[in-house]
Design a protein around this motif. Structure first.
Motif: not given
Ligand SMILES: [Zn+2]
Length: 309
Positions: A1-28
């Motif tokens: 897969m292509h390695i890029k900072r912004f893997l993607g996002s998903y919303t239905q534009n309804k009010p609610g929390p922001l969940l920021i998921c982070l992966a690969g802060i360790h490259g292995n």
């Protein structure tokens, strides 16, 4: 897969929390990366196969150390998850410019800071996905924030208290301390690096988190990955706390004895490892966590004590 900072996002534009998921802060640690990639695809098709599916708020998926991920190494010059030091970040930026991770930190921090600024009206959760070199354990590392504990307790994995407070320079500690309860931080450890099921467990953890914070109604989505967490956690303590962290320096020649796995009971005095000064004996009775079986890393092992079974 292509390695890029912004893997993607998903919303239905309804009010609610922001969940920021982070992966690969360790490259292995690729399982979290694959998990987020798959999860974003699942979210795209869910409304088609499940018309009652409703998503509140937004999920944003980011990758940490891009050059290290490409090289499949924990880091290139310095551990990216040990550089988030408030004294450096709030005051003068004194990380040597020559480090590959300096640019990674600036880019990642720029994106997260902007998201926090733009979403200050929402509940914000920062979930950091990891895996371990040793087998035998999945667990969550909550901060001391009540909301972090609440989310951790729903993940069907042992909750280990005190590790985040005991580690300097982690991304999660930085944001949870800087923004206090406005940004909730949490780490999920999904199992051994290359175990294919670690991907499924990371997916399940994110889905559980989405349910707990109200992005989705868990009754309306099938979460067959959940059973994996429940099965894998069987026999492990529900809650444990950190007793001891064995930090190591480059040149210590630290070598863990073979065969230790996460949550293996150990006794005080037991020979756990060797370094240039000789044998390393267990400092406490307890259970071993994150024994180091790779070249890179600053933590030889952790000892935890179960407080709720
Ligand atoms: Zn990690």
């Amino acid at each position: 897969m292509h390695i890029k900072r912004f893997l993607g996002s998903y919303t239905q534009n309804k009010p609610g929390p922001l969940l920021i998921c982070l992966a690969g802060i360790h490259g292995n640690e690729w399982a979290g990366v694959q998990a987020l990639d798959l999860l974003l695809k699942m979210l795209e098709v869910e409304p088609i196969t499940n018309p009652s599916f409703s998503f509140h708020g937004k999920i944003l998926c980011l990758l940490g150390n891009l050059p290290a991920l490409r090289s499949r190494m924990r880091f290139i010059d310095h551990d990216l998850n040990r550089l988030w030091d408030p004294s450096r970040l709030n005051g003068q930026f004194t990380i040597p410019e020559g480090l590959k991770e300096t640019l990674q930190l600036k880019m990642l921090k720029g994106i997260i800071d902007k998201e926090i600024r733009q979403n200050g009206h929402r509940q914000i959760i920062l979930l950091d996905l990891h895996t371990t070199t040793a087998a035998g354990g999945i667990f969550t590392l909550p901060t001391n924030q009540p909301e972090s504990l609440r989310i951790a307790e729903t993940m069907h994995a042992p909750v280990i208290k005190g590790v985040i407070e005991g580690l300097d320079g982690t991304c999660i500690r930085y944001y949870s301390e800087k923004y206090n309860d406005a940004v909730t931080g949490l780490v999920f450890e999904g199992g051994q690096h290359d175990d294919p099921l670690s991907v499924n467990r990371c997916i399940a953890a994110v889905i559980n988190c989405m349910g707990t914070i109200g992005c989705v109604d868990l009754a309306h989505i099938e979460n067959r990955h959940n059973q994996l967490l429940v099965e894998y956690s069987r026999g492990l303590p529900k809650v444990a706390r950190l007793l001891y962290r064995h930090s190591i320096l480059p040149g210590d020649q630290f070598q863990m004895k073979n065969g230790y796995k996460n949550f293996q009971p150990i006794s005080q005095g037991e020979e756990l490892a060797e370094d240039k000064l000789g044998l390393v004996h267990a400092q406490f009775d307890g259970m071993i966590l994150m024994p180091l079986y790779q070249d890179q890393g600053e933590d030889g092992y952790f000892i935890v004590e179960p407080i709720q079974n």
